[in-house]
Design a protein around this motif. Sequence first.
Motif, PDB file in Angstrom:
ATOM      1  N   ASP A  68       0.816  -1.207   0.000  1.00  0.00           N
ATOM      2  CA  ASP A  68       0.000   0.000   0.000  1.00  0.00           C
ATOM      3  C   ASP A  68       0.859   1.270   0.000  1.00  0.00           C
ATOM      4  OD1 ASP A  68      -2.477   1.266  -0.147  1.00  0.00           O
ATOM      5  OD2 ASP A  68      -2.573   1.516   2.035  1.00  0.00           O
ATOM      6  N   VAL A  69       1.855   1.291  -0.863  1.00  0.00           N
ATOM      7  CA  VAL A  69       2.757   2.442  -1.004  1.00  0.00           C
ATOM      8  C   VAL A  69       2.019   3.578  -1.709  1.00  0.00           C
ATOM      9  CG1 VAL A  69       4.875   3.239  -2.150  1.00  0.00           C
ATOM     10  CG2 VAL A  69       4.822   1.005  -1.010  1.00  0.00           C
ATOM     11  N   LYS A  70       2.192   4.793  -1.201  1.00  0.00           N
ATOM     12  CA  LYS A  70       1.514   5.964  -1.764  1.00  0.00           C
ATOM     13  C   LYS A  70       2.466   6.970  -2.397  1.00  0.00           C
ATOM     14  CE  LYS A  70      -2.540   4.678  -0.348  1.00  0.00           C
ATOM     15  NZ  LYS A  70      -3.339   3.924  -1.293  1.00  0.00           N
ATOM     16  N   HIS A  71       3.773   6.722  -2.276  1.00  0.00           N
ATOM     17  CA  HIS A  71       4.756   7.681  -2.775  1.00  0.00           C
ATOM     18  C   HIS A  71       5.977   6.927  -3.300  1.00  0.00           C
ATOM     19  CE1 HIS A  71       7.094  11.516  -2.661  1.00  0.00           C
ATOM     20  NE2 HIS A  71       8.091  10.678  -2.498  1.00  0.00           N
ATOM     21  N   VAL A  72       6.363   7.242  -4.544  1.00  0.00           N
ATOM     22  CA  VAL A  72       7.569   6.659  -5.136  1.00  0.00           C
ATOM     23  C   VAL A  72       8.392   7.778  -5.749  1.00  0.00           C
ATOM     24  CG1 VAL A  72       8.507   5.068  -6.867  1.00  0.00           C
ATOM     25  CG2 VAL A  72       6.397   4.473  -5.658  1.00  0.00           C
ATOM     26  N   ILE A  93       3.224   3.836 -14.191  1.00  0.00           N
ATOM     27  CA  ILE A  93       2.525   3.144 -13.099  1.00  0.00           C
ATOM     28  C   ILE A  93       1.515   4.093 -12.446  1.00  0.00           C
ATOM     29  CG2 ILE A  93       2.820   2.223 -10.762  1.00  0.00           C
ATOM     30  CD1 ILE A  93       5.406   0.856 -11.787  1.00  0.00           C
ATOM     31  N   ALA A  94       1.925   5.325 -12.205  1.00  0.00           N
ATOM     32  CA  ALA A  94       1.034   6.310 -11.576  1.00  0.00           C
ATOM     33  C   ALA A  94      -0.160   6.644 -12.473  1.00  0.00           C
ATOM     34  CB  ALA A  94       1.803   7.581 -11.236  1.00  0.00           C
ATOM     35  N   GLU A 101       1.857   9.288  -5.396  1.00  0.00           N
ATOM     36  CA  GLU A 101       2.555  10.553  -5.603  1.00  0.00           C
ATOM     37  C   GLU A 101       3.947  10.199  -6.130  1.00  0.00           C
ATOM     38  OE1 GLU A 101       4.388  14.231  -2.973  1.00  0.00           O
ATOM     39  OE2 GLU A 101       3.166  12.708  -1.996  1.00  0.00           O
ATOM     40  N   THR A 102       4.441  10.958  -7.087  1.00  0.00           N
ATOM     41  CA  THR A 102       5.765  10.685  -7.645  1.00  0.00           C
ATOM     42  C   THR A 102       6.665  11.903  -7.505  1.00  0.00           C
ATOM     43  OG1 THR A 102       5.135  11.372  -9.889  1.00  0.00           O
ATOM     44  CG2 THR A 102       4.827   9.038  -9.329  1.00  0.00           C
ATOM     45  N   LYS A 103       7.945  11.625  -7.377  1.00  0.00           N
ATOM     46  CA  LYS A 103       8.983  12.659  -7.375  1.00  0.00           C
ATOM     47  C   LYS A 103      10.129  12.134  -8.224  1.00  0.00           C
ATOM     48  CE  LYS A 103       7.444  15.691  -4.325  1.00  0.00           C
ATOM     49  NZ  LYS A 103       7.309  17.097  -4.530  1.00  0.00           N
ATOM     50  N   GLU A 117       7.380  16.491 -12.979  1.00  0.00           N
ATOM     51  CA  GLU A 117       6.714  15.395 -13.688  1.00  0.00           C
ATOM     52  C   GLU A 117       6.504  15.721 -15.170  1.00  0.00           C
ATOM     53  OE1 GLU A 117       3.101  14.348 -11.639  1.00  0.00           O
ATOM     54  OE2 GLU A 117       4.159  14.216  -9.733  1.00  0.00           O
ATOM     55  N   GLU A 118       6.209  16.968 -15.451  1.00  0.00           N
ATOM     56  CA  GLU A 118       5.979  17.368 -16.848  1.00  0.00           C
ATOM     57  C   GLU A 118       7.231  17.155 -17.697  1.00  0.00           C
ATOM     58  OE1 GLU A 118       3.942  18.417 -20.187  1.00  0.00           O
ATOM     59  OE2 GLU A 118       3.143  17.993 -18.203  1.00  0.00           O
ATOM     60  N   ALA A 119       8.391  17.426 -17.151  1.00  0.00           N
ATOM     61  CA  ALA A 119       9.645  17.189 -17.882  1.00  0.00           C
ATOM     62  C   ALA A 119       9.811  15.700 -18.181  1.00  0.00           C
ATOM     63  CB  ALA A 119      10.842  17.702 -17.092  1.00  0.00           C
TER      64      ALA A 119
END
Length: 141
Positions: A68-72, A93-94, A101-103, A117-119
């Motif tokens: 149940d990971v919410k951030h990668v 995946i997102a 949430e992604t970073k 994310e746009e880049a």
Amino acid sequence: MRIRKLLESNVGRARGKKILLVSECIASDCGEILNVFGEDYLILTICPEAYHINHIGYKLLSFIKYSDVKHVAVLSVEGSYHCLQLHHLVEDIAKHFAEIETKHYVLVGRKIYEICEEAVRTSRHLLRIEKYLSGSSHRDC
């Protein structure tokens, strides 16, 4: 801080954690730089030059779903076309499989830069980049 290999780790280790997916060469050459991410992250390394991106994606998605990971977040070597796939994979995946949430980060020298994310999304589309670089008009090469 413990650094683990993505494909050799049990997916249950991520419960209550964020995942930081790191290029293997970063962890082996300058792992101390990962301290800036703190203890909130489960740090998992992988080399997309050694493993097919689909294999990496299946394992990463297993971590996300079973724990149940919410951030990668992804940290890769700037300019590596193999490592760039990790950023694309996480965004895919997102978009299609999990609400996370992604970073995105790249390492240049010994400095970490955040990438929007746009880049990452734009980097998948060569024609968009071509239009941007050429001033919006497409030209035949």
